[in-house]
Motif scaffolding. Structure first.
Motif, PDB file in Angstrom:
ATOM      1  N   HIS A  58     -16.461   1.066 -21.811  1.00 40.74           N
ATOM      2  CA  HIS A  58     -16.672  -0.147 -22.613  1.00 40.74           C
ATOM      3  C   HIS A  58     -15.659  -0.270 -23.752  1.00 40.74           C
ATOM      4  O   HIS A  58     -15.072  -1.342 -23.957  1.00 40.74           O
ATOM      5  CB  HIS A  58     -18.105  -0.143 -23.161  1.00 40.74           C
ATOM      6  N   GLU A  59     -15.415   0.832 -24.486  1.00 45.58           N
ATOM      7  CA  GLU A  59     -14.514   0.751 -25.650  1.00 45.58           C
ATOM      8  C   GLU A  59     -13.088   0.402 -25.227  1.00 45.58           C
ATOM      9  O   GLU A  59     -12.409  -0.388 -25.886  1.00 45.58           O
ATOM     10  CB  GLU A  59     -14.532   2.063 -26.455  1.00 45.58           C
ATOM     11  N   PHE A  60     -12.645   0.992 -24.113  1.00 44.16           N
ATOM     12  CA  PHE A  60     -11.299   0.689 -23.617  1.00 44.16           C
ATOM     13  C   PHE A  60     -11.201  -0.787 -23.228  1.00 44.16           C
ATOM     14  O   PHE A  60     -10.265  -1.501 -23.626  1.00 44.16           O
ATOM     15  CB  PHE A  60     -10.979   1.590 -22.412  1.00 44.16           C
ATOM     16  N   LEU A  61     -12.183  -1.257 -22.474  1.00 43.00           N
ATOM     17  CA  LEU A  61     -12.165  -2.651 -22.006  1.00 43.00           C
ATOM     18  C   LEU A  61     -12.305  -3.621 -23.178  1.00 43.00           C
ATOM     19  O   LEU A  61     -11.665  -4.680 -23.203  1.00 43.00           O
ATOM     20  CB  LEU A  61     -13.281  -2.879 -20.979  1.00 43.00           C
ATOM     21  N   LYS A  62     -13.093  -3.224 -24.159  1.00 46.29           N
ATOM     22  CA  LYS A  62     -13.236  -4.066 -25.348  1.00 46.29           C
ATOM     23  C   LYS A  62     -11.886  -4.180 -26.083  1.00 46.29           C
ATOM     24  O   LYS A  62     -11.499  -5.246 -26.554  1.00 46.29           O
ATOM     25  CB  LYS A  62     -14.314  -3.491 -26.284  1.00 46.29           C
ATOM     26  N   GLY A  63     -11.163  -3.050 -26.154  1.00 46.97           N
ATOM     27  CA  GLY A  63      -9.845  -3.037 -26.799  1.00 46.97           C
ATOM     28  C   GLY A  63      -8.866  -3.969 -26.080  1.00 46.97           C
ATOM     29  O   GLY A  63      -8.121  -4.730 -26.708  1.00 46.97           O
ATOM     30  N   ARG A  64      -8.866  -3.903 -24.749  1.00 46.14           N
ATOM     31  CA  ARG A  64      -7.984  -4.789 -23.949  1.00 46.14           C
ATOM     32  C   ARG A  64      -8.351  -6.246 -24.202  1.00 46.14           C
ATOM     33  O   ARG A  64      -7.492  -7.118 -24.340  1.00 46.14           O
ATOM     34  CB  ARG A  64      -8.148  -4.485 -22.448  1.00 46.14           C
ATOM     35  N   PHE A  65      -9.667  -6.515 -24.237  1.00 43.36           N
ATOM     36  CA  PHE A  65     -10.144  -7.880 -24.452  1.00 43.36           C
ATOM     37  C   PHE A  65      -9.729  -8.361 -25.855  1.00 43.36           C
ATOM     38  O   PHE A  65      -9.255  -9.487 -26.034  1.00 43.36           O
ATOM     39  CB  PHE A  65     -11.668  -7.931 -24.282  1.00 43.36           C
ATOM     40  N   ALA A  66      -9.890  -7.481 -26.846  1.00 39.37           N
ATOM     41  CA  ALA A  66      -9.546  -7.841 -28.233  1.00 39.37           C
ATOM     42  C   ALA A  66      -8.061  -8.205 -28.343  1.00 39.37           C
ATOM     43  O   ALA A  66      -7.684  -9.148 -29.042  1.00 39.37           O
ATOM     44  CB  ALA A  66      -9.892  -6.699 -29.171  1.00 39.37           C
ATOM     45  N   GLN A  67      -7.237  -7.453 -27.602  1.00 41.76           N
ATOM     46  CA  GLN A  67      -5.798  -7.731 -27.593  1.00 41.76           C
ATOM     47  C   GLN A  67      -5.530  -9.126 -27.022  1.00 41.76           C
ATOM     48  O   GLN A  67      -4.747  -9.908 -27.556  1.00 41.76           O
ATOM     49  CB  GLN A  67      -5.133  -6.719 -26.669  1.00 41.76           C
ATOM     50  N   ARG A  68      -6.189  -9.415 -25.906  1.00 45.12           N
ATOM     51  CA  ARG A  68      -6.009 -10.706 -25.246  1.00 45.12           C
ATOM     52  C   ARG A  68      -6.431 -11.853 -26.177  1.00 45.12           C
ATOM     53  O   ARG A  68      -5.723 -12.837 -26.338  1.00 45.12           O
ATOM     54  CB  ARG A  68      -6.839 -10.728 -23.945  1.00 45.12           C
ATOM     55  N   VAL A  69      -7.602 -11.718 -26.811  1.00 45.76           N
ATOM     56  CA  VAL A  69      -8.044 -12.832 -27.654  1.00 45.76           C
ATOM     57  C   VAL A  69      -7.220 -12.950 -28.937  1.00 45.76           C
ATOM     58  O   VAL A  69      -7.056 -14.043 -29.456  1.00 45.76           O
ATOM     59  CB  VAL A  69      -9.562 -12.830 -27.978  1.00 45.76           C
ATOM     60  N   SER A  70      -6.664 -11.830 -29.408  1.00 45.46           N
ATOM     61  CA  SER A  70      -5.855 -11.950 -30.634  1.00 45.46           C
ATOM     62  C   SER A  70      -4.591 -12.765 -30.339  1.00 45.46           C
ATOM     63  O   SER A  70      -4.009 -13.372 -31.231  1.00 45.46           O
ATOM     64  CB  SER A  70      -5.499 -10.579 -31.208  1.00 45.46           C
ATOM     65  N   GLU A  71      -4.196 -12.824 -29.071  1.00 49.64           N
ATOM     66  CA  GLU A  71      -3.053 -13.648 -28.679  1.00 49.64           C
ATOM     67  C   GLU A  71      -3.514 -15.067 -28.334  1.00 49.64           C
ATOM     68  O   GLU A  71      -2.778 -16.042 -28.514  1.00 49.64           O
ATOM     69  CB  GLU A  71      -2.393 -12.936 -27.474  1.00 49.64           C
ATOM     70  N   ARG A  72      -4.767 -15.218 -27.875  1.00 52.63           N
ATOM     71  CA  ARG A  72      -5.288 -16.510 -27.411  1.00 52.63           C
ATOM     72  C   ARG A  72      -5.872 -17.372 -28.541  1.00 52.63           C
ATOM     73  O   ARG A  72      -5.710 -18.589 -28.545  1.00 52.63           O
ATOM     74  CB  ARG A  72      -6.389 -16.262 -26.376  1.00 52.63           C
ATOM     75  N   VAL A  73      -6.585 -16.741 -29.483  1.00 49.48           N
ATOM     76  CA  VAL A  73      -7.260 -17.536 -30.530  1.00 49.48           C
ATOM     77  C   VAL A  73      -6.252 -18.383 -31.331  1.00 49.48           C
ATOM     78  O   VAL A  73      -6.516 -19.558 -31.599  1.00 49.48           O
ATOM     79  CB  VAL A  73      -8.153 -16.646 -31.431  1.00 49.48           C
ATOM     80  N   PRO A  74      -5.058 -17.860 -31.691  1.00 48.26           N
ATOM     81  CA  PRO A  74      -4.098 -18.720 -32.393  1.00 48.26           C
ATOM     82  C   PRO A  74      -3.691 -19.949 -31.569  1.00 48.26           C
ATOM     83  O   PRO A  74      -3.345 -20.995 -32.117  1.00 48.26           O
ATOM     84  CB  PRO A  74      -2.887 -17.801 -32.624  1.00 48.26           C
ATOM     85  N   LYS A  75      -3.763 -19.824 -30.241  1.00 48.88           N
ATOM     86  CA  LYS A  75      -3.436 -20.984 -29.393  1.00 48.88           C
ATOM     87  C   LYS A  75      -4.539 -22.042 -29.480  1.00 48.88           C
ATOM     88  O   LYS A  75      -4.261 -23.240 -29.492  1.00 48.88           O
ATOM     89  CB  LYS A  75      -3.215 -20.548 -27.941  1.00 48.88           C
ATOM     90  N   PHE A  76      -5.799 -21.583 -29.561  1.00 49.18           N
ATOM     91  CA  PHE A  76      -6.888 -22.549 -29.808  1.00 49.18           C
ATOM     92  C   PHE A  76      -6.680 -23.188 -31.180  1.00 49.18           C
ATOM     93  O   PHE A  76      -6.855 -24.390 -31.356  1.00 49.18           O
ATOM     94  CB  PHE A  76      -8.260 -21.864 -29.752  1.00 49.18           C
ATOM     95  N   ASN A  77      -6.296 -22.344 -32.140  1.00 47.31           N
ATOM     96  CA  ASN A  77      -6.078 -22.841 -33.498  1.00 47.31           C
ATOM     97  C   ASN A  77      -5.021 -23.950 -33.511  1.00 47.31           C
ATOM     98  O   ASN A  77      -5.151 -24.943 -34.217  1.00 47.31           O
ATOM     99  CB  ASN A  77      -5.629 -21.677 -34.380  1.00 47.31           C
ATOM    100  N   LYS A  78      -3.995 -23.784 -32.682  1.00 50.33           N
ATOM    101  CA  LYS A  78      -2.876 -24.733 -32.643  1.00 50.33           C
ATOM    102  C   LYS A  78      -3.293 -26.077 -32.047  1.00 50.33           C
ATOM    103  O   LYS A  78      -2.820 -27.129 -32.486  1.00 50.33           O
ATOM    104  CB  LYS A  78      -1.754 -24.103 -31.806  1.00 50.33           C
ATOM    105  N   ILE A  79      -4.158 -26.036 -31.016  1.00 45.06           N
ATOM    106  CA  ILE A  79      -4.511 -27.327 -30.383  1.00 45.06           C
ATOM    107  C   ILE A  79      -5.676 -28.034 -31.093  1.00 45.06           C
ATOM    108  O   ILE A  79      -5.900 -29.215 -30.852  1.00 45.06           O
ATOM    109  CB  ILE A  79      -4.831 -27.194 -28.872  1.00 45.06           C
ATOM    110  N   LEU A  80      -6.374 -27.305 -31.970  1.00 49.97           N
ATOM    111  CA  LEU A  80      -7.522 -27.943 -32.641  1.00 49.97           C
ATOM    112  C   LEU A  80      -7.056 -28.711 -33.878  1.00 49.97           C
ATOM    113  O   LEU A  80      -7.378 -28.361 -35.016  1.00 49.97           O
ATOM    114  CB  LEU A  80      -8.568 -26.888 -33.013  1.00 49.97           C
ATOM    115  N   THR A  81      -6.297 -29.798 -33.635  1.00 46.50           N
ATOM    116  CA  THR A  81      -5.736 -30.575 -34.754  1.00 46.50           C
ATOM    117  C   THR A  81      -6.594 -31.790 -35.078  1.00 46.50           C
ATOM    118  O   THR A  81      -6.372 -32.463 -36.073  1.00 46.50           O
ATOM    119  CB  THR A  81      -4.320 -31.058 -34.396  1.00 46.50           C
ATOM    120  N   LYS A  82      -7.538 -32.093 -34.167  1.00 44.92           N
ATOM    121  CA  LYS A  82      -8.430 -33.250 -34.380  1.00 44.92           C
ATOM    122  C   LYS A  82      -9.818 -32.694 -34.726  1.00 44.92           C
ATOM    123  O   LYS A  82     -10.061 -31.501 -34.534  1.00 44.92           O
ATOM    124  CB  LYS A  82      -8.496 -34.088 -33.105  1.00 44.92           C
TER     125      LYS A  82
END
Ligand SMILES: N[C@@H](CCC(=O)N[C@@H](CS)C(=O)NCC(=O)O)C(=O)O
Length: 233
Positions: free
Chosen positions: A132-156
């Motif tokens: 679980h901890e390893f998979l959580k770490g991989r997931f955290a890495q993925r979302v740390s790259e993805r969340v800024p992309k949500f941040n970028k498109i949420l302009t409205k």
């Protein structure tokens, strides 16, 4: 006729459906299945009846019709309540975000549910190792790259404009999962935080988020998961 939602007694795949039903003004009901041998037995009877081509949970019943597959349900309710886009470019963006959320959500589920014993024990299931901890770490890495992309498109105010579409309900719920599972991901992503706040202020949802029932909380994942999340202890 009143819409009925059937699902387990957790947030899981059903909470965006609950949110869209809470937001609109028509009455709806919930048929909650307990995560127990009895609940599972009840589900087997429903699953094997002839009224769903591929019985699954969650499902909704509307006007004698049963609809399965959480994304199909969200699209169905989006069309029913005027929250499905009509502009071709909007549809493409909505569906890209819908699928991105689906992918990320599946990654999070894979990090939380041990495939070797979640539904077993089945012969051979003891051979695998779930970390679980390893998979959580991989997931955290993925979302740390993805969340800024949500941040970028949420302009409205919402994904496509001033009013929410069905994808906003999927987006809010997924972000709320992240808030508990990998909270540091939101640092510096102010558009995402502002979006969540706006969502919580929507008519009918505001009352929900202020209710005792909401404050009691409910688990995100089922008890067999390595991480349940969400419930206010
Ligand atoms: N792709 C489906 C996945 C549904 C699913 O995996 N449902 C789980 C609960 S989250 C379940 O218990 N299904 C009942 C079953 O497989 O018998 C959806 O999005 O609705």
């Amino acid at each position: 006729m009143t819409i009925t939602l059937t699902y387990w007694s957790v947030r899981g795949l059903a909470e965006p459906i609950r949110h869209i039903l809470r937001y609109q003004d028509e009455p709806w009901e919930e048929n909650t299945l307990q995560i127990s041998n009895e609940g599972f037995g009840d589900w087997m009877k429903m699953r094997d009846a002839d009224d769903m081509p591929f019985g699954n949970l969650p499902f909704i019943e509307d006007d004698g019709k049963k609809v399965t597959q959480s994304i199909t349900i969200m699209r169905y309710l989006g069309r029913k309540f005027g929250m499905f886009p009509t502009d071709p470019d909007d549809i493409v963006l909505a569906e890209i975000v819908e699928q991105e959320l689906f992918d990320l959500r599946n990654k999070m589920s894979s990090a939380c549910y041990n495939p070797y014993n979640a539904f077993g024990p089945f012969p051979g299931s003891e051979i695998g190792k779930f970390d679980h901890e390893f998979l959580k770490g991989r997931f955290a890495q993925r979302v740390s790259e993805r969340v800024p992309k949500f941040n970028k498109i949420l302009t409205k105010p919402f994904l496509l404009g001033d009013k929410p579409c069905y994808v906003d309900f999927l987006l809010y719920e997924f972000l709320d999962h992240l808030k508990s599972f990998v909270p540091h991901t939101f640092e510096g992503n102010d558009n995402v935080l502002a979006f969540m706040k706006r969502f919580e202020e929507l008519p009918n949802l505001k009352e929900w988020f202020e209710s005792e029932k909401y404050k009691e909380g409910n688990y995100i994942n089922a008890p067999m998961a390595a991480w349940h999340g969400g419930k206010k202890e």
